[in-house]
Design an enzyme around this catalytic site. Structure first.
Site, PDB file in Angstrom:
ATOM      1  N   THR A 163      28.182 -43.361  61.205  1.00  0.00           N
ATOM      2  CA  THR A 163      27.588 -43.649  59.449  1.00  0.00           C
ATOM      3  C   THR A 163      25.630 -43.741  60.252  1.00  0.00           C
ATOM      4  O   THR A 163      25.047 -43.294  61.587  1.00  0.00           O
ATOM      5  CB  THR A 163      26.489 -44.819  58.929  1.00  0.00           C
ATOM      6  OG1 THR A 163      26.277 -44.397  57.854  1.00  0.00           O
ATOM      7  CG2 THR A 163      26.736 -45.832  59.513  1.00  0.00           C
ATOM      8  N   CYS A 164      24.785 -42.987  59.377  1.00  0.00           N
ATOM      9  CA  CYS A 164      22.903 -42.940  60.022  1.00  0.00           C
ATOM     10  C   CYS A 164      22.425 -44.693  60.258  1.00  0.00           C
ATOM     11  O   CYS A 164      22.694 -45.348  59.854  1.00  0.00           O
ATOM     12  CB  CYS A 164      22.068 -42.348  58.902  1.00  0.00           C
ATOM     13  SG  CYS A 164      22.985 -40.684  58.663  1.00  0.00           S
ATOM     14  N   ASP A 165      21.759 -44.460  61.427  1.00  0.00           N
ATOM     15  CA  ASP A 165      20.842 -45.234  61.524  1.00  0.00           C
ATOM     16  C   ASP A 165      19.621 -45.562  61.849  1.00  0.00           C
ATOM     17  O   ASP A 165      19.293 -43.924  62.526  1.00  0.00           O
ATOM     18  CB  ASP A 165      21.853 -46.365  62.549  1.00  0.00           C
ATOM     19  CG  ASP A 165      21.505 -47.459  63.337  1.00  0.00           C
ATOM     20  OD1 ASP A 165      20.924 -48.833  61.701  1.00  0.00           O
ATOM     21  OD2 ASP A 165      20.230 -47.459  63.952  1.00  0.00           O
TER      22      ASP A 165
END
Length: 256
Positions: A234-236
């Site tokens: 997932t995005c971070d």
């Protein structure tokens, strides 16, 4: 400046501020509606899945080129043939169907019934094959501000949470797995942790070694070239606003 000009300027600024407020409010309302629709759809899907008993096998639904499709999935497949699995992580909101298209773009903005939604869906990399899983199964999801989709993967950045949640449930149309987590880390897309094809065992072991080096925790989970893994991505924004990623990786241990 005359009093009249001051009044005109004041009214103009008020109108501009009001316009900005209305635009921002509209955006927030639109987002809230998408969140609600996504919750409603997924709640409906969850009810159907668990009511059918996902641990059973429905012998009446058999593909000529595959094994029996497990109960729970057969019902939902009639509503979306892109369904390939299910993921559940205790003490999080992550209890979702996994979809797969012929690309990694479609389900970024589409829900289970292919309706437009900013939350998108949890989806498997198009390069993976659910019937004959490869060495590295990749599953993607957005991080939504209401805590849905893969937002709560961030809980794994808390050491106490990680210690008490070192496994999660991963089901496919055909098999059930316990996923034993061996790596949690922040990275960028410069690291090809989503590699699915490997020229040799050594190339695969090189990836496994790199992931363990990147991990913020040391674990007792032993992973070798003989093992299959699952990668949750997932995005971070810790390392990069655009290319930053939060990754959780686990060894797949088939049940039964």
């Amino acid at each position: 400046m005359s009093t009249k000009m001051k009044r005109i300027l004041s009214v103009t600024l008020t109108v501009l501020c009001l316009g900005v407020f209305i635009y921002a409010a509209y955006g927030l309302i639109d987002t809230a509606i998408d969140y609600y629709k996504n919750w409603k759809v997924l709640n409906n899907v969850q009810e159907k899945f668990y009511a059918a008993g996902p641990d059973e096998v429905d012998e009446s639904v058999i593909d000529s080129n595959s094994d029996s499709i497990r109960s729970g999935f057969d019902i939902l497949l009639k509503e979306n043939e892109d369904l390939v699995g299910w993921i559940t992580i205790e003490d999080t909101q992550i209890d979702y169907p996994i979809l797969k298209a012929d690309n990694n773009v479609e389900y970024l903005t589409q829900g289970f019934y292919k309706e437009d939604n900013i939350a998108g869906s949890i989806f498997m990399d198009f390069r993976n094959d659910v019937e004959t899983p490869g060495l590295n199964t990749i599953v993607y999801g957005h991080r939504m501000k209401d805590g849905s989709m893969f937002e709560q993967l961030e809980k794994y950045q808390d050491k106490d949470f990680f210690k008490s949640h070192q496994t999660f449930q991963f089901d496919t149309l055909y098999d059930s797995y316990e996923a034993e987590i061996f790596a949690v880390y922040n990275t960028t897309t410069d690291f090809n942790y989503i590699q699915t094809d490997f020229a040799s065992d050594a190339a695969y072991e090189q990836l496994l070694t790199r992931t363990k080096e990147e991990s913020m925790y040391e674990t007792d989970v032993e992973v070798s070239a003989r093992d299959q893994i699952i990668t949750l991505s997932t995005c971070d924004y810790e390392l990069d606003d655009h290319d930053g990623r939060l990754v959780v990786q686990a060894k797949l241990v088939k049940k039964g």
